[in-house]
Design a protein around this motif. Structure first.
Motif, mmCIF file in Angstrom:
data_model
loop_
_atom_site.group_PDB
_atom_site.id
_atom_site.type_symbol
_atom_site.label_atom_id
_atom_site.label_comp_id
_atom_site.label_asym_id
_atom_site.label_seq_id
_atom_site.Cartn_x
_atom_site.Cartn_y
_atom_site.Cartn_z
ATOM 1 N N GLU A 10 -7.105 -6.120 10.727
ATOM 2 C CA GLU A 10 -8.286 -6.358 9.895
ATOM 3 C C GLU A 10 -8.583 -5.210 8.931
ATOM 4 N N PRO A 11 -8.495 -3.935 9.366
ATOM 5 C CA PRO A 11 -8.769 -2.855 8.402
ATOM 6 C C PRO A 11 -7.796 -2.876 7.202
ATOM 7 N N LYS A 12 -6.549 -3.197 7.465
ATOM 8 C CA LYS A 12 -5.574 -3.264 6.368
ATOM 9 C C LYS A 12 -5.892 -4.434 5.443
ATOM 10 N N LEU A 13 -6.260 -5.551 6.019
ATOM 11 C CA LEU A 13 -6.593 -6.713 5.200
ATOM 12 C C LEU A 13 -7.833 -6.432 4.360
ATOM 13 N N ASN A 14 -8.828 -5.797 4.955
ATOM 14 C CA ASN A 14 -10.036 -5.465 4.193
ATOM 15 C C ASN A 14 -9.719 -4.526 3.035
ATOM 16 N N ARG A 15 -8.858 -3.561 3.280
ATOM 17 C CA ARG A 15 -8.448 -2.624 2.208
ATOM 18 C C ARG A 15 -7.679 -3.378 1.128
ATOM 19 N N ALA A 16 -6.788 -4.268 1.526
ATOM 20 C CA ALA A 16 -6.021 -5.061 0.554
ATOM 21 C C ALA A 16 -6.952 -5.947 -0.268
ATOM 22 N N ARG A 17 -7.949 -6.521 0.350
ATOM 23 C CA ARG A 17 -8.922 -7.346 -0.379
ATOM 24 C C ARG A 17 -9.681 -6.518 -1.409
ATOM 25 N N LYS A 18 -10.041 -5.288 -1.023
ATOM 26 C CA LYS A 18 -10.747 -4.404 -1.948
ATOM 27 C C LYS A 18 -9.858 -4.071 -3.147
ATOM 28 N N ILE A 19 -8.609 -3.733 -2.883
ATOM 29 C CA ILE A 19 -7.663 -3.421 -3.962
ATOM 30 C C ILE A 19 -7.490 -4.639 -4.863
ATOM 31 N N ALA A 20 -7.325 -5.798 -4.267
ATOM 32 C CA ALA A 20 -7.156 -7.023 -5.048
ATOM 33 C C ALA A 20 -8.389 -7.277 -5.929
ATOM 34 N N ALA A 21 -9.567 -7.090 -5.382
ATOM 35 C CA ALA A 21 -10.786 -7.303 -6.164
ATOM 36 C C ALA A 21 -10.873 -6.327 -7.329
ATOM 37 N N GLU A 22 -10.496 -5.070 -7.088
ATOM 38 C CA GLU A 22 -10.503 -4.057 -8.147
ATOM 39 C C GLU A 22 -9.534 -4.428 -9.277
ATOM 40 N N ARG A 23 -8.482 -5.160 -8.931
ATOM 41 C CA ARG A 23 -7.472 -5.563 -9.922
ATOM 42 C C ARG A 23 -7.694 -6.986 -10.422
ATOM 43 N N SER A 24 -8.809 -7.555 -10.030
ATOM 44 C CA SER A 24 -9.160 -8.935 -10.432
ATOM 45 C C SER A 24 -8.057 -9.926 -10.072
ATOM 46 N N THR A 25 -7.577 -9.820 -8.861
ATOM 47 C CA THR A 25 -6.527 -10.715 -8.383
ATOM 48 C C THR A 25 -6.794 -11.045 -6.923
ATOM 49 N N SER A 26 -5.834 -11.626 -6.259
ATOM 50 C CA SER A 26 -5.976 -11.976 -4.844
ATOM 51 C C SER A 26 -4.949 -11.217 -4.011
ATOM 52 N N VAL A 27 -5.199 -11.164 -2.717
ATOM 53 C CA VAL A 27 -4.230 -10.553 -1.804
ATOM 54 C C VAL A 27 -2.917 -11.331 -1.885
ATOM 55 N N ASN A 28 -3.022 -12.640 -1.965
ATOM 56 C CA ASN A 28 -1.834 -13.484 -2.088
ATOM 57 C C ASN A 28 -1.009 -13.078 -3.311
ATOM 58 N N ALA A 29 -1.673 -12.874 -4.447
ATOM 59 C CA ALA A 29 -0.961 -12.483 -5.666
ATOM 60 C C ALA A 29 -0.356 -11.090 -5.519
ATOM 61 N N LEU A 30 -1.069 -10.175 -4.854
ATOM 62 C CA LEU A 30 -0.518 -8.829 -4.621
ATOM 63 C C LEU A 30 0.780 -8.906 -3.818
ATOM 64 N N ILE A 31 0.757 -9.694 -2.767
ATOM 65 C CA ILE A 31 1.938 -9.832 -1.912
ATOM 66 C C ILE A 31 3.069 -10.514 -2.672
ATOM 67 N N ARG A 32 2.746 -11.555 -3.414
ATOM 68 C CA ARG A 32 3.767 -12.264 -4.188
ATOM 69 C C ARG A 32 4.399 -11.332 -5.221
ATOM 70 N N ASP A 33 3.568 -10.531 -5.918
ATOM 71 C CA ASP A 33 4.091 -9.579 -6.905
ATOM 72 C C ASP A 33 4.956 -8.516 -6.238
ATOM 73 N N TYR A 34 4.510 -8.040 -5.068
ATOM 74 C CA TYR A 34 5.302 -7.044 -4.343
ATOM 75 C C TYR A 34 6.681 -7.607 -3.983
ATOM 76 N N LEU A 35 6.706 -8.831 -3.482
ATOM 77 C CA LEU A 35 7.979 -9.441 -3.100
ATOM 78 C C LEU A 35 8.865 -9.676 -4.323
ATOM 79 N N ASP A 36 8.277 -10.069 -5.445
ATOM 80 C CA ASP A 36 9.045 -10.221 -6.682
ATOM 81 C C ASP A 36 9.687 -8.900 -7.086
ATOM 82 N N ASP A 37 8.916 -7.813 -7.021
ATOM 83 C CA ASP A 37 9.443 -6.485 -7.363
ATOM 84 C C ASP A 37 10.535 -6.057 -6.391
#
Length: 76
Positions: A10-37
């Motif tokens: 949960e702490p990691k997910l909460n941090r990921a959600r915060k990062i995603a919000a700061e980037r105006s995106t979703s955790v799903n999009a962050l993970i998808r972009d990471y996997l693409d890279d």
């Protein structure tokens, strides 16, 4: 597109959600972009190895006779 279920602390997910919000995106999009890279980097590495092997096989460069010893390298 397939769905994927992840288990994450949960702490990691909460941090990921915060990062995603700061980037105006979703955790799903962050993970998808990471996997693409990740996949793109791996593909570039594989291609670089293939090209290096081809270069080694087609190179006309030759190594001359070794006329020095390891000790000679330190006797400068």
């Amino acid at each position: 597109m397939k769905n994927l279920t992840l288990r994450i602390e949960e702490p990691k997910l909460n941090r990921a959600r915060k990062i995603a919000a700061e980037r105006s995106t979703s955790v799903n999009a962050l993970i998808r972009d990471y996997l693409d890279d990740l996949i793109a980097r791996e593909d570039r590495q594989v291609q670089a190895r293939v090209e290096l092997l081809e270069l080694c096989q087609t190179s006309k460069a030759r190594v001359g006779n070794k006329n020095w010893s390891r000790g000679d390298l330190y006797d400068r």
